[in-house]
Design a protein around this motif. Sequence first.
Motif, PDB file in Angstrom:
ATOM      1  N   SER A  27      36.123  38.855  35.377  1.00 28.51           N
ATOM      2  CA  SER A  27      34.936  37.925  35.969  1.00 28.51           C
ATOM      3  C   SER A  27      33.594  38.816  35.944  1.00 28.51           C
ATOM      4  CB  SER A  27      35.284  37.460  37.146  1.00 28.51           C
ATOM      5  OG  SER A  27      35.484  38.541  37.987  1.00 28.51           O
ATOM      6  N   VAL A  28      32.531  38.220  35.775  1.00 22.76           N
ATOM      7  CA  VAL A  28      31.256  38.554  35.543  1.00 22.76           C
ATOM      8  C   VAL A  28      30.344  37.550  36.400  1.00 22.76           C
ATOM      9  CG1 VAL A  28      29.151  39.104  34.196  1.00 22.76           C
ATOM     10  CG2 VAL A  28      31.410  39.752  33.368  1.00 22.76           C
ATOM     11  N   ALA A  29      29.252  38.039  37.151  1.00 16.00           N
ATOM     12  CA  ALA A  29      28.715  37.271  37.823  1.00 16.00           C
ATOM     13  C   ALA A  29      27.067  37.784  38.077  1.00 16.00           C
ATOM     14  CB  ALA A  29      29.063  36.913  39.287  1.00 16.00           C
ATOM     15  N   LEU A  82      42.121  36.567  44.647  1.00 15.64           N
ATOM     16  CA  LEU A  82      41.852  37.531  43.744  1.00 15.64           C
ATOM     17  C   LEU A  82      40.465  38.088  44.077  1.00 15.64           C
ATOM     18  CD1 LEU A  82      42.726  35.373  40.619  1.00 15.64           C
ATOM     19  CD2 LEU A  82      44.056  37.383  41.523  1.00 15.64           C
ATOM     20  N   PRO A  83      40.395  39.245  43.463  1.00 15.57           N
ATOM     21  CA  PRO A  83      39.008  39.990  43.589  1.00 15.57           C
ATOM     22  C   PRO A  83      38.110  39.337  42.526  1.00 15.57           C
ATOM     23  CG  PRO A  83      40.659  41.412  42.627  1.00 15.57           C
ATOM     24  CD  PRO A  83      41.634  40.197  42.977  1.00 15.57           C
ATOM     25  N   LEU A  84      37.093  38.827  42.601  1.00 14.98           N
ATOM     26  CA  LEU A  84      36.136  38.250  41.777  1.00 14.98           C
ATOM     27  C   LEU A  84      34.806  38.585  41.730  1.00 14.98           C
ATOM     28  CD1 LEU A  84      37.600  34.417  41.931  1.00 14.98           C
ATOM     29  CD2 LEU A  84      38.219  36.195  40.172  1.00 14.98           C
ATOM     30  N   ALA A  85      34.126  38.465  40.675  1.00 10.22           N
ATOM     31  CA  ALA A  85      32.716  39.026  40.770  1.00 10.22           C
ATOM     32  C   ALA A  85      31.831  38.391  41.586  1.00 10.22           C
ATOM     33  CB  ALA A  85      32.246  39.059  39.332  1.00 10.22           C
ATOM     34  N   THR A  86      32.121  36.951  41.910  1.00  4.00           N
ATOM     35  CA  THR A  86      31.239  36.151  42.721  1.00  4.00           C
ATOM     36  C   THR A  86      31.510  36.538  44.256  1.00  4.00           C
ATOM     37  OG1 THR A  86      33.196  34.669  42.741  1.00  4.00           O
ATOM     38  CG2 THR A  86      31.422  34.169  41.155  1.00  4.00           C
ATOM     39  N   LEU A 133      23.945  42.355  38.394  1.00  2.00           N
ATOM     40  CA  LEU A 133      24.999  41.958  37.481  1.00  2.00           C
ATOM     41  C   LEU A 133      26.282  42.616  38.229  1.00  2.00           C
ATOM     42  CD1 LEU A 133      25.820  40.777  34.829  1.00  2.00           C
ATOM     43  CD2 LEU A 133      25.502  43.126  33.964  1.00  2.00           C
ATOM     44  N   HIS A 134      27.366  41.834  38.304  1.00  2.96           N
ATOM     45  CA  HIS A 134      28.489  42.077  39.005  1.00  2.96           C
ATOM     46  C   HIS A 134      29.810  42.095  37.837  1.00  2.96           C
ATOM     47  CE1 HIS A 134      26.580  41.663  43.034  1.00  2.96           C
ATOM     48  NE2 HIS A 134      26.162  40.541  42.401  1.00  2.96           N
ATOM     49  N   ILE A 135      30.460  43.038  37.990  1.00  2.00           N
ATOM     50  CA  ILE A 135      31.674  43.005  37.070  1.00  2.00           C
ATOM     51  C   ILE A 135      32.759  43.511  37.450  1.00  2.00           C
ATOM     52  CG2 ILE A 135      32.821  44.436  35.282  1.00  2.00           C
ATOM     53  CD1 ILE A 135      29.740  44.959  34.075  1.00  2.00           C
ATOM     54  N   ASN A 144      24.815  33.600  44.285  1.00  7.27           N
ATOM     55  CA  ASN A 144      25.468  33.646  42.826  1.00  7.27           C
ATOM     56  C   ASN A 144      24.563  32.682  42.050  1.00  7.27           C
ATOM     57  OD1 ASN A 144      27.309  35.691  42.967  1.00  7.27           O
ATOM     58  ND2 ASN A 144      28.456  34.344  44.130  1.00  7.27           N
ATOM     59  N   ILE A 145      23.937  33.222  40.711  1.00 11.90           N
ATOM     60  CA  ILE A 145      23.208  32.271  39.921  1.00 11.90           C
ATOM     61  C   ILE A 145      23.896  32.066  38.639  1.00 11.90           C
ATOM     62  CG2 ILE A 145      21.124  32.386  41.244  1.00 11.90           C
ATOM     63  CD1 ILE A 145      20.122  34.512  39.055  1.00 11.90           C
ATOM     64  N   PHE A 146      25.049  32.833  38.210  1.00 10.93           N
ATOM     65  CA  PHE A 146      25.736  32.766  37.055  1.00 10.93           C
ATOM     66  C   PHE A 146      27.075  33.236  37.283  1.00 10.93           C
ATOM     67  CE2 PHE A 146      27.442  34.845  33.378  1.00 10.93           C
ATOM     68  CZ  PHE A 146      27.161  34.045  32.312  1.00 10.93           C
ATOM     69  N   GLU A 147      28.171  32.621  36.479  1.00  9.06           N
ATOM     70  CA  GLU A 147      29.354  33.220  36.810  1.00  9.06           C
ATOM     71  C   GLU A 147      30.464  32.684  35.638  1.00  9.06           C
ATOM     72  OE1 GLU A 147      32.401  31.228  39.463  1.00  9.06           O
ATOM     73  OE2 GLU A 147      30.474  30.274  40.460  1.00  9.06           O
ATOM     74  N   LYS A 148      30.959  33.659  35.213  1.00  7.30           N
ATOM     75  CA  LYS A 148      32.152  33.687  33.892  1.00  7.30           C
ATOM     76  C   LYS A 148      33.518  34.211  34.417  1.00  7.30           C
ATOM     77  CE  LYS A 148      31.246  31.952  30.444  1.00  7.30           C
ATOM     78  NZ  LYS A 148      31.509  30.572  29.932  1.00  7.30           N
ATOM     79  N   VAL A 149      34.539  33.378  34.551  1.00  5.49           N
ATOM     80  CA  VAL A 149      35.912  33.749  35.215  1.00  5.49           C
ATOM     81  C   VAL A 149      36.940  33.526  34.106  1.00  5.49           C
ATOM     82  CG1 VAL A 149      37.350  33.820  37.017  1.00  5.49           C
ATOM     83  CG2 VAL A 149      34.847  33.624  37.339  1.00  5.49           C
ATOM     84  N   LYS A 150      37.655  34.484  33.747  1.00  5.75           N
ATOM     85  CA  LYS A 150      39.016  34.058  33.222  1.00  5.75           C
ATOM     86  C   LYS A 150      40.279  34.740  34.074  1.00  5.75           C
ATOM     87  CE  LYS A 150      41.493  34.328  28.840  1.00  5.75           C
ATOM     88  NZ  LYS A 150      41.394  34.785  27.376  1.00  5.75           N
TER      89      LYS A 150
END
Length: 265
Positions: free
Chosen positions: A49-51, A223-227, A39-41, A58-64
């Motif tokens: 962002s979370v992945a 941007l630095p992103l969890a993915t 799990l990445h934060i 990556n099998i799941f991601e959420k980004v704002k």
Amino acid sequence: MIIYFLLQKYANILISENIAVNLRNKKRRLSEKTMSCILHIETSTQATSVAVSQDGSNIFEKVKKEGSSNASVDLGVFVDEALSFIDSHAIPLDAVAVSCGPGSYTGLRIGVSMAKGICYAKNVPLLGLETLKVLSVPVLLYHDELPDEALLCPMIDARRMEVYATVYNRALKEVRATQADIVDEHTYEAFLEQGPVYFFGNGAEKCKAKIQHPNAHFIDGILPLATMMAPLAEQAIAKQDFKDVAYFEPFYLKEFIATTPKKLL
């Protein structure tokens, strides 16, 4: 009554020791695995962002991407959805990776606190990843035009003309340590005289007018992103670079200074 309290204290010690032993065993087994579910934060900038990665993908991601005054709420929702996804697919969670700075003081504190809480609850190890390395991953993955001798200078905005920056080579080996730079035309002159330097991150845009050297190149929209954290997290696991959940702190780089809003002055 005294005997009861002594027995209770002894039981609590045994429970704590068992948890510690189980965590050590998990870390050992995890380092022996070729791939993991992580799990990445990432909350170091205006983006939250979370992945979830499995087998390096990556099998799941959420980004704002836009900033929010409710970043902690957004993160809580994203993490809850990620853990529900993991549980619904019966995937054992192996570790939690968090982008640990430098960056926004509040964002880092929220992200690291969330990561530590999950590690305690799930009894899984913690991985702390340097934010400026996370920021560099998409440049290395998706910009094949970079020459072999290129240097990378990821920048995170630290307000006014100050940025948090590091200089890496293409192997992400540190050429110059992370520091807070007040940018002018001479700040990176020594590196620019050697060859091409690529600047990127949310601190790079304001530096374009100052850095006019012909070897200076700017990459927008990074941007630095969890993915982007999975490659670094897998590398940390291979090195058994696990963090102490109890004592781990974000890399703030500078001390937090509280200020009074102008309207209250």
